[in-house]
Write an enzyme that holds these catalytic residues in place. Structure first.
Site, PDB file in Angstrom:
ATOM      1  N   CYS A 125       0.801  -1.219  -0.104  1.00  0.00           N
ATOM      2  CA  CYS A 125       0.204  -0.046   0.117  1.00  0.00           C
ATOM      3  C   CYS A 125       0.883   1.185   0.164  1.00  0.00           C
ATOM      4  O   CYS A 125       1.545   1.591  -1.068  1.00  0.00           O
ATOM      5  CB  CYS A 125      -0.958  -0.016   1.048  1.00  0.00           C
ATOM      6  N   HIS A 166      -4.021  -6.161   1.728  1.00  0.00           N
ATOM      7  CA  HIS A 166      -4.262  -6.412   3.002  1.00  0.00           C
ATOM      8  C   HIS A 166      -4.728  -7.744   3.410  1.00  0.00           C
ATOM      9  O   HIS A 166      -4.972  -8.465   2.434  1.00  0.00           O
ATOM     10  CB  HIS A 166      -5.275  -5.390   3.790  1.00  0.00           C
TER      11      HIS A 166
END
Lengths: 449, 234
Positions: free
Chosen positions: B95, B194
């Protein structure tokens, strides 16, 4: 009250009466009807009350209940909203549902969702706000901690004269200059050291100079007597202080606040913060320490005391877990149990649980390895995630039962070698579990705590 | 344990949203099974990163505010991080970490914030929209399928010498347009996943650990480590 408000109030109250009488319900629909008829209704409904708004990520419900109980020692008429009705419609319903007080100016203690503070302050000037804490919460729904705090402040900006009673141990509540009078509460029971928060902690940057904060003492997460070694930013002077921490068990805590001793019938350091917040409001409104002590001990019911369910001789406690800080606190709390216990972890990922299960990795399950837990059961719709989490945390396969089906989890619970069983469950998993336990006759239907 | 690896957890105290620390926990879990001990150290603001001190690095995602601060500080580590990457150092970036290894990203207020340009991608923003949900991708070279949960506002576009970590089977991926997700460059693995990524995709943890072992102990035989079975966890 204007004619329109009067009519809207009548319509809402009637619908409450109808729903309550015939359908055994009615927590937000009457508010919805009333709001539709008169969007400004809160202005006339709330005008006669001294309103205390309680908001933050964790602890809103218990802090609200405790505050009601504390203020009840001195003030005859206190209105509050029921658990979960912390959005605008639920708050309108609360006022609609209120009996008119016979004497004096009544107080309303309202639990308000962070984003709904502005919907209240648009119409009502509260006497005080209580900020409990802001932690990383289900991020697919709530966003980041700074965004959440800004939402609260957007609401507070419309009430610049209200006193803010804030958790002084939380750095974020000292990060913005506000015109409001502010009082802080916090823990002040440790000698000064020099610590950093655990690496995996949110909100550790100094809001002034953006260096990493240090702490003279830490309670949990990013809370404590913080200071910035770079620019000198530090925890503000506390108005209300925890001066001594006594014995903690899963069902009780003893501590001193400003030198007076108190006991509450619920475990967990996070609940001491909630009691401290309620104490602060009480002292702010001139309730005496003795009266507060009375409120804490006399009325166990307000703690939403963890319900213990008897499942064929097993003493089962179901605890809701929804975010990492709350989870860590629950793990710490059950760790204070002097009896051996078994542990059940039930994970779902429906909207109300948070659809991203990543947060379980921010929870410190590693501390379980230090406890001698003979049996661990994992289940729920996302049993694979929670199973692997506990595997990585060091729970050996020989003590670990994987059982996705909650009906069968109940059967497994009956077989564990301990009398005590803690069930940690996300919201919808908890509801499913309660439904099964109700169907089997172990509890009555309903949410209970 | 026979082997030891030094792991840099880049800005672990600031870039740690969405359970990112689970990647460190998963690395540790698989490392133990490979007879490897990991020494993990958080390398954060105003601390030096020396490429030669570390065998493996992890760089997670952060909140907007923290990422802004890291975007400034990481410039002081640019040369050493680039050296680590160019010399084949295994690194996992998720990310915000993924974005900061590239040329730049667009912050929450629309400002252009610098990365270190060690990898050849850049990241744009999208208006009032995030890619949120479960995602499945497939790596064409290994045939491996990866599972994750994406939650990002950034839209990342890969450079010519980067390969995607996988092609999107379901979900949005890097930018919702070109069907790519993540990036691979030398021994650097990037992703928006994630879950966290290594807890659901142990194969990637294995690739990282084996790469680190081979680089640090070039003459040792790691066929056993490479053969470690990775049971499905998701």
């Amino acid at each position: 009250m204007s004619l329109r408000s009067g009519f809207a109030t009548f319509a809402g109250r009637s619908s409450y009466w109808f729903l309550h009488t015939f359908l055994h319900g009615g927590s937000s629909l009457p508010g919805k009807i009333t709001l539709k008829l008169d969007p400004n209704i809160l202005k006339s409904l709330g005008a006669n009350y001294d309103v205390i708004v309680i908001t933050g990520t964790n602890g809103k419900t218990l802090t609200t209940a405790l505050t009601v109980s504390v203020l009840g020692q001195k003030y005859p008429s206190i209105l509050t909203n029921p658990t979960g009705s912390n959005m605008e419609q639920g708050i309108v319903t609360t006022f609609l549902n209120a009996k008119r007080p016979k004497t004096g100016r009544p107080i309303a203690v309202l639990e308000v969702d962070e984003a709904n503070v502005i919907k209240v302050t648009k119409y009502i000037q509260p006497k005080a706000f209580v900020f409990t804490n802001i932690f990383r919460d289900q991020m697919d729904r709530y966003g980041e901690i700074y965004t959440t705090y800004q939402k609260i402040l957007d609401g507070v900006a419309l009430a610049p004269n209200a006193t803010i009673i804030a958790n002084g141990d939380s750095p974020i509540f000292n990060s913005k200059e506000l015109p409001n009078p502010i009082q802080y509460y916090g823990f002040d029971d440790q000698p000064d050291g020099d610590f950093k928060a655990k690496p995996n902690t949110d909100g550790v940057l100094c809001p002034v100079c953006e260096h990493i904060l240090h702490y003279h003492s830490l309670t949990y997460s990013n809370q404590g007597k913080y200071f910035c070694p770079n620019c000198g930013f530090h925890r503000p002077e506390l108005t209300y202080r925890l001066t001594k921490l006594g014995e903690q068990t899963p069902t009780s805590s003893t501590f001193d606040l400003d030198g007076h001793s108190y006991t509450i019938g619920v475990g967990g350091t996070y609940n001491i913060y909630n009691a401290l917040a309620a104490y602060a409001v009480g002292r702010f409104l001139e309730v005496s320490p003795d009266q507060i002590s009375q409120a804490f001990t006399a009325n166990e019911r307000v703690f939403g005391r963890q319900e213990v369910i008897d499942v064929d001789g097993k003493q089962v406690t179901i605890i809701l877990v929804k975010n990492p800080v709350g989870l860590d606190q629950v793990l710490h709390m059950i760790g204070t149990d002097t009896h051996q216990f078994s542990l059940v972890g039930l994970l779902n990922a429906n909207y109300a649980d948070g659809i991203d299960t990543s947060w379980i990795w921010d929870g410190d399950f590693e501390q379980l390895a230090d406890l001698d837990i003979p049996t661990v059961i994992t289940g729920g719709e996302r049993y694979k995630d929670i199973t692997f989490r506990l595997k990585v945390a060091g729970i050996p396969d020989s003590r670990h039962i994987v059982e996705p089906d909650l009906e069968k989890v109940v059967e497994q619970i009956k077989q564990v070698p301990t009398e005590r069983v803690y069930v940690l469950a996300t919201y919808t998993a908890m509801l499913q579990m309660r439904k099964i336990l109700a169907a089997k006759g172990y509890i009555k239907e309903g949410l209970g705590v | 344990m026979t082997y030891e690896l030094n792991v840099a957890h880049l800005y672990g105290d600031l870039m740690n949203t969405y359970g990112d620390v689970g990647n460190i926990l998963a690395l540790n879990y698989y490392a133990k099974q490979m007879d490897v001990h990991l020494n993990v150290k958080v390398v954060s603001l105003e601390e030096d990163f020396h490429a030669d001190d570390y065998d493996l690095a992890f760089f997670g995602g952060g909140q907007d505010f923290e990422q802004t601060i890291v975007s400034q500080d990481i410039q002081t580590k640019k040369a050493e991080l680039t050296k680590f990457i160019e010399s084949g150092g295994p690194l996992l970036a998720i990310c915000g970490g993924f974005q900061l290894l590239g040329h730049y990203y667009i912050g929450a207020d629309g400002e252009k914030l610098p990365g270190i340009g060690a990898l050849d991608h850049y990241t744009l923003a999208q208006d009032h929209n995030r890619f949120i949900g479960n995602i499945v991708i497939k790596n064409q070279e290994t045939g491996e399928t990866y599972h994750g949960f994406e939650n990002h506002q950034g839209r990342t576009f890969l450079g010519t010498d980067e390969r995607p970590l996988g092609n999107v089977v379901s979900g949005k991926g890097n930018n919702g347009e070109d069907g790519t997700e993540g990036a691979i460059y030398k021994n650097v693995y990037c992703s928006y996943f994630h879950g966290p990524i290594l807890t659901r995709n142990g194969d990637i943890a294995k690739h990282l650990l084996v790469a680190a072992l081979k680089r640090k102990f070039p003459t040792a035989d790691f066929s056993q480590q490479e053969a470690l079975p990775i049971p499905a966890t998701f």
